[in-house]
Write a protein that holds these residues in place. Structure first.
Motif, PDB file in Angstrom:
ATOM      1  N   ARG A   6       0.843  -1.206   0.000  1.00 53.48           N
ATOM      2  CA  ARG A   6       0.000   0.000   0.000  1.00 53.48           C
ATOM      3  C   ARG A   6       0.872   1.248   0.000  1.00 53.48           C
ATOM      4  O   ARG A   6       1.907   1.290   0.655  1.00 53.48           O
ATOM      5  CB  ARG A   6      -0.921   0.002   1.228  1.00 53.48           C
ATOM      6  CG  ARG A   6      -1.932  -1.124   1.177  1.00 53.48           C
ATOM      7  CD  ARG A   6      -2.772  -1.175   2.419  1.00 53.48           C
ATOM      8  NE  ARG A   6      -3.710  -0.040   2.484  1.00 53.48           N
ATOM      9  CZ  ARG A   6      -4.678   0.046   3.398  1.00 53.48           C
ATOM     10  NH1 ARG A   6      -4.825  -0.916   4.298  1.00 53.48           N
ATOM     11  NH2 ARG A   6      -5.487   1.083   3.412  1.00 53.48           N
ATOM     12  N   ALA A  54       5.650  -0.987   7.063  1.00 51.18           N
ATOM     13  CA  ALA A  54       4.824  -1.402   8.199  1.00 51.18           C
ATOM     14  C   ALA A  54       4.081  -2.674   7.827  1.00 51.18           C
ATOM     15  O   ALA A  54       3.585  -2.815   6.706  1.00 51.18           O
ATOM     16  CB  ALA A  54       3.831  -0.309   8.571  1.00 51.18           C
ATOM     17  N   GLY A  56       0.987  -5.009   9.409  1.00 52.16           N
ATOM     18  CA  GLY A  56      -0.048  -4.794  10.398  1.00 52.16           C
ATOM     19  C   GLY A  56       0.042  -3.338  10.805  1.00 52.16           C
ATOM     20  O   GLY A  56       0.054  -2.456   9.970  1.00 52.16           O
ATOM     21  N   SER A  57       0.196  -3.074  12.075  1.00 53.45           N
ATOM     22  CA  SER A  57       0.341  -1.682  12.508  1.00 53.45           C
ATOM     23  C   SER A  57       1.704  -1.399  13.085  1.00 53.45           C
ATOM     24  O   SER A  57       1.886  -0.445  13.812  1.00 53.45           O
ATOM     25  CB  SER A  57      -0.743  -1.351  13.541  1.00 53.45           C
ATOM     26  OG  SER A  57      -1.999  -1.283  12.913  1.00 53.45           O
ATOM     27  N   GLU A  58       2.688  -2.247  12.735  1.00 55.47           N
ATOM     28  CA  GLU A  58       4.021  -2.076  13.321  1.00 55.47           C
ATOM     29  C   GLU A  58       5.056  -1.752  12.259  1.00 55.47           C
ATOM     30  O   GLU A  58       5.049  -2.337  11.170  1.00 55.47           O
ATOM     31  CB  GLU A  58       4.433  -3.365  14.057  1.00 55.47           C
ATOM     32  CG  GLU A  58       3.557  -3.684  15.256  1.00 55.47           C
ATOM     33  CD  GLU A  58       3.482  -2.548  16.269  1.00 55.47           C
ATOM     34  OE1 GLU A  58       4.493  -1.865  16.494  1.00 55.47           O
ATOM     35  OE2 GLU A  58       2.384  -2.340  16.827  1.00 55.47           O
ATOM     36  N   TYR A  59       5.949  -0.834  12.609  1.00 53.04           N
ATOM     37  CA  TYR A  59       7.083  -0.556  11.734  1.00 53.04           C
ATOM     38  C   TYR A  59       8.032  -1.746  11.793  1.00 53.04           C
ATOM     39  O   TYR A  59       8.242  -2.329  12.853  1.00 53.04           O
ATOM     40  CB  TYR A  59       7.810   0.701  12.194  1.00 53.04           C
ATOM     41  CG  TYR A  59       7.009   1.971  12.008  1.00 53.04           C
ATOM     42  CD1 TYR A  59       6.807   2.495  10.732  1.00 53.04           C
ATOM     43  CD2 TYR A  59       6.448   2.644  13.092  1.00 53.04           C
ATOM     44  CE1 TYR A  59       6.071   3.655  10.551  1.00 53.04           C
ATOM     45  CE2 TYR A  59       5.716   3.816  12.916  1.00 53.04           C
ATOM     46  CZ  TYR A  59       5.528   4.312  11.636  1.00 53.04           C
ATOM     47  OH  TYR A  59       4.802   5.457  11.460  1.00 53.04           O
ATOM     48  N   ALA A  73       2.805  -1.979   4.048  1.00 53.42           N
ATOM     49  CA  ALA A  73       2.541  -0.593   3.675  1.00 53.42           C
ATOM     50  C   ALA A  73       3.844   0.188   3.660  1.00 53.42           C
ATOM     51  O   ALA A  73       4.740  -0.069   4.447  1.00 53.42           O
ATOM     52  CB  ALA A  73       1.576   0.042   4.679  1.00 53.42           C
ATOM     53  N   CYS A  74       3.917   1.119   2.721  1.00 55.96           N
ATOM     54  CA  CYS A  74       5.028   2.073   2.668  1.00 55.96           C
ATOM     55  C   CYS A  74       4.618   3.319   3.433  1.00 55.96           C
ATOM     56  O   CYS A  74       3.609   3.940   3.104  1.00 55.96           O
ATOM     57  CB  CYS A  74       5.311   2.487   1.226  1.00 55.96           C
ATOM     58  SG  CYS A  74       6.195   1.262   0.294  1.00 55.96           S
ATOM     59  N   ILE A  75       5.402   3.690   4.440  1.00 57.48           N
ATOM     60  CA  ILE A  75       5.068   4.842   5.273  1.00 57.48           C
ATOM     61  C   ILE A  75       6.121   5.931   5.041  1.00 57.48           C
ATOM     62  O   ILE A  75       7.215   5.868   5.604  1.00 57.48           O
ATOM     63  CB  ILE A  75       5.057   4.446   6.771  1.00 57.48           C
ATOM     64  CG1 ILE A  75       4.212   3.200   7.000  1.00 57.48           C
ATOM     65  CG2 ILE A  75       4.568   5.619   7.626  1.00 57.48           C
ATOM     66  CD1 ILE A  75       2.718   3.388   6.786  1.00 57.48           C
TER      67      ILE A  75
ATOM     68  N   MET B  53      -3.691   1.567  10.868  1.00 62.01           N
ATOM     69  CA  MET B  53      -2.455   1.735  11.644  1.00 62.01           C
ATOM     70  C   MET B  53      -2.500   3.016  12.468  1.00 62.01           C
ATOM     71  O   MET B  53      -2.022   3.025  13.618  1.00 62.01           O
ATOM     72  CB  MET B  53      -1.247   1.754  10.696  1.00 62.01           C
ATOM     73  CG  MET B  53       0.079   1.886  11.401  1.00 62.01           C
ATOM     74  SD  MET B  53       1.449   1.670  10.237  1.00 62.01           S
ATOM     75  CE  MET B  53       2.850   2.079  11.288  1.00 62.01           C
ATOM     76  N   LYS B  57      -1.886   3.097  16.388  1.00 63.32           N
ATOM     77  CA  LYS B  57      -0.771   3.864  16.965  1.00 63.32           C
ATOM     78  C   LYS B  57      -1.293   4.881  17.983  1.00 63.32           C
ATOM     79  O   LYS B  57      -0.675   5.086  19.039  1.00 63.32           O
ATOM     80  CB  LYS B  57       0.014   4.574  15.860  1.00 63.32           C
ATOM     81  CG  LYS B  57       0.928   3.654  15.082  1.00 63.32           C
ATOM     82  CD  LYS B  57       2.096   3.201  15.930  1.00 63.32           C
ATOM     83  CE  LYS B  57       2.863   2.058  15.275  1.00 63.32           C
ATOM     84  NZ  LYS B  57       3.632   1.273  16.245  1.00 63.32           N
ATOM     85  N   TRP B 120      -0.521  12.240   7.082  1.00 63.14           N
ATOM     86  CA  TRP B 120       0.274  13.148   6.243  1.00 63.14           C
ATOM     87  C   TRP B 120      -0.572  14.338   5.835  1.00 63.14           C
ATOM     88  O   TRP B 120      -1.784  14.215   5.629  1.00 63.14           O
ATOM     89  CB  TRP B 120       0.747  12.434   4.978  1.00 63.14           C
ATOM     90  CG  TRP B 120       1.531  11.216   5.259  1.00 63.14           C
ATOM     91  CD1 TRP B 120       2.877  11.136   5.491  1.00 63.14           C
ATOM     92  CD2 TRP B 120       1.037   9.866   5.368  1.00 63.14           C
ATOM     93  NE1 TRP B 120       3.245   9.834   5.740  1.00 63.14           N
ATOM     94  CE2 TRP B 120       2.147   9.043   5.662  1.00 63.14           C
ATOM     95  CE3 TRP B 120      -0.225   9.270   5.243  1.00 63.14           C
ATOM     96  CZ2 TRP B 120       2.033   7.665   5.838  1.00 63.14           C
ATOM     97  CZ3 TRP B 120      -0.349   7.910   5.416  1.00 63.14           C
ATOM     98  CH2 TRP B 120       0.777   7.113   5.711  1.00 63.14           C
TER      99      TRP B 120
END
Lengths: 81, 155
Positions: A6, A54, A56-59, A73-75, B53, B57, B120
């Motif tokens: 994503r 990332a 799930g919800s973790e980096y 996902a790309c953050i 996310m 967070k 963002w």
């Protein structure tokens, strides 16, 4: 295996899409995936070095393997607030 | 309590959520959209997030703040989508028995939110160009005619 990536913000803008699917071998590291993404979508190559992955919800770091879920996902650097 | 919304933030309602008989201090921080950044004038801003996310967070931040300080109440709301100048994009409200902890917790929450939560903003400059904001990256400007379809945000 198929990996669904994503994209958000500038990565989405540059790629012209909010999602990219790549086919990579199981056990591929995210570092290798980063290189594969740059080759597949040259438009985002310049920002990829600044992007965190990332799952799930973790980096997760570049030493991690692509997740079994096949989704990440790309953050880009965040700018909320 | 955490929330991501496309609606204007109701600060009175937020204060109502954190006020409690045990609280002797309530701190409310609002981040508002600024008209001038580094000499350039902003017409409006658009925010987007990675919804799942970002929610997780924010919830982690609240849980961590509750461990570090004796919070009687904690509410974090981030607005996304299209915002005009002067509107609140984020609100952090905390209550504690004594004021020092409320100031510390509020500052830690907004500082950490700005570092880790996947949200963002895009500046829509008054000259008609738009530009994503990513600290550390020089991002391309696009004319508003070719701006991507994030005007309504991405909840």
């Amino acid at each position: 295996m198929k990996v669904r990536v994503r994209l958000f913000a500038v990565a989405k803008q540059l790629a012209g899409t909010d999602e990219i699917t790549l086919d990579v071998p199981e056990g591929t590291t995210l570092g290798k995936l980063r290189l594969a993404l740059a080759a597949e979508v040259p438009a985002i190559a310049s920002v990829l070095p600044h992007i965190l992955f990332a799952v799930g919800s973790e980096y997760v770091g570049d030493e991690s393997l692509v997740p079994a879920s096949g989704e990440l996902a790309c953050i880009p650097p965040v700018s909320g607030g | 309590m955490i929330e991501i919304t496309t609606e204007p933030i109701d600060t009175q309602a937020l204060l109502g959520k954190v006020c409690a008989p045990e609280a002797g201090a309530v701190v409310l921080f609002l981040g508002t959209t600024r008209q001038v950044t580094a000499g350039r004038e902003t017409a409006s801003l658009d925010y987007e997030c990675y919804p799942e996310m970002a929610r997780n967070k924010l919830a982690e931040l609240e849980a961590e703040a509750r461990k570090r300080w004796p919070l009687t109440g904690c509410a974090i709301v981030h607005r996304i989508g299209h915002l005009e100048i002067g509107e609140a994009s984020v609100a952090v409200a905390v209550s504690t028995p004594h004021r020092r902890a409320a100031f510390e917790a509020g500052q830690w929450l907004i500082d950490t939110l700005k570092e880790v939560v996947p949200i963002w903003k895009k500046e829509n400059w008054t000259n008609g160009e738009s530009q994503w904001v990513h600290p550390g990256i020089e991002t391309p400007r696009e004319s508003s005619q070719t701006a991507d379809c994030n005007q309504a945000g991405n909840v």
